[in-house]
Design an enzyme around this catalytic site. Structure first.
Site, mmCIF file in Angstrom:
data_model
loop_
_atom_site.group_PDB
_atom_site.id
_atom_site.type_symbol
_atom_site.label_atom_id
_atom_site.label_comp_id
_atom_site.label_asym_id
_atom_site.label_seq_id
_atom_site.Cartn_x
_atom_site.Cartn_y
_atom_site.Cartn_z
ATOM 1 N N HIS A 23 -48.556 -13.729 -26.595
ATOM 2 C CA HIS A 23 -48.183 -12.386 -26.157
ATOM 3 C C HIS A 23 -49.353 -11.687 -25.476
ATOM 4 O O HIS A 23 -50.524 -12.024 -25.678
ATOM 5 C CB HIS A 23 -47.698 -11.545 -27.346
ATOM 6 C CG HIS A 23 -48.802 -10.965 -28.185
ATOM 7 N ND1 HIS A 23 -49.415 -9.761 -27.911
ATOM 8 C CD2 HIS A 23 -49.409 -11.438 -29.311
ATOM 9 C CE1 HIS A 23 -50.344 -9.511 -28.815
ATOM 10 N NE2 HIS A 23 -50.362 -10.509 -29.688
ATOM 11 N N CYS A 24 -48.993 -10.727 -24.629
ATOM 12 C CA CYS A 24 -49.975 -9.789 -24.069
ATOM 13 C C CYS A 24 -49.396 -8.396 -24.311
ATOM 14 O O CYS A 24 -48.698 -8.193 -25.303
ATOM 15 C CB CYS A 24 -50.248 -10.089 -22.590
ATOM 16 S SG CYS A 24 -48.785 -10.193 -21.547
ATOM 17 N N ALA A 25 -49.682 -7.434 -23.458
ATOM 18 C CA ALA A 25 -49.180 -6.085 -23.705
ATOM 19 C C ALA A 25 -47.672 -6.004 -23.506
ATOM 20 O O ALA A 25 -46.947 -5.448 -24.335
ATOM 21 C CB ALA A 25 -49.890 -5.095 -22.796
ATOM 22 N N ALA A 80 -46.759 -6.964 -26.990
ATOM 23 C CA ALA A 80 -47.595 -6.619 -28.134
ATOM 24 C C ALA A 80 -46.787 -6.156 -29.341
ATOM 25 O O ALA A 80 -47.308 -6.145 -30.465
ATOM 26 C CB ALA A 80 -48.590 -5.529 -27.733
#
Length: 217
Positions: free
Chosen positions: A84-86, A15
């Site tokens: 993207h993710c976290a 993130a």
């Protein structure tokens, strides 16, 4: 964690990556795929943001977005794409692997190796592995990775341990050239990968479901 380059125009990160304006400009990003619920991507001129609001839980239906995300990545001809993710460890790698299977003609085994070569610390939860297996069967009619559960005897109890605190050995994911029927335990959620010649036992985390840490080819 740094952004990882999967192809000349496809990048994988956490993130924090889209918050870096200079990085976005340097990589020529024109599409951001945000696979989180709480993180907000900043608005950049000429940059589209595709939201995939899915939790990093084995029960989350990330597979419902495989085709949509893969098609959008494939159709982004005007610049680079950041998925993207976290932390860039579970949701976003799963989406990238689905894209690689759909539009790069690789198997799930090859897609996983491709992503791991660029980002060694990816660790998908067991639910996302199951959905990728279903997607591979849909695309190719077979699987190159299989889930196998192995239940072993818990360690001998000690005065300080209770049944709730005793630790059990994690089950495994098997990486194989031939699909083999395996019996799953009543509670799914722990897995790892092995090849025909090698088996590795992952470090698993219980906080958000079990994850596959690595396999050796």
């Amino acid at each position: 964690m740094a952004v990882s380059q999967i192809t000349p125009t496809l990048f994988l990160g956490g993130a924090d990556a889209p918050l870096n304006a200079s990085l976005m400009s340097q990589k020529g990003i024109t599409l951001i795929v945000n696979a989180t619920i709480t993180h907000v991507s900043p608005a950049y001129p000429g940059v589209e943001c595709l939201r995939v609001p899915v939790s990093d839980l084995p029960s989350a239906r990330l597979g419902d977005h495989f085709d949509r995300v893969a098609e959008r990545i494939h159709g982004n001809h005007c610049g680079g794409t950041l998925v993207h993710c976290a932390a860039g460890m579970s949701r976003s790698p799963a989406l990238v692997m689905a894209y690689l299977m759909r539009f790069r003609g690789v198997t799930l085994s090859q897609a996983h190796r491709w992503v791991k070569d660029s980002r060694p610390y990816v660790r998908l939860n067991a639910g996302f592995w199951e959905q990728l297996l279903q997607y591979e069967r849909k695309l190719y009619g077979k699987n190159t990775v299989r889930v196998a559960t192995v239940q072993e005897t818990p360690p001998p109890p000690t005065p300080k341990l209770t049944p709730r605190t005793q630790r059990w050995t994690m089950p495994t994911l098997m990486h194989t050239s031939r699909l083999t029927q395996v019996q799953r335990s009543p509670v799914m959620g722990r897995a790892s990968l092995t090849t025909n010649s090698q088996t590795t036992t992952p470090k698993n985390q219980r906080r958000r479901g079990s994850r596959v840490s690595s396999f050796t080819v």
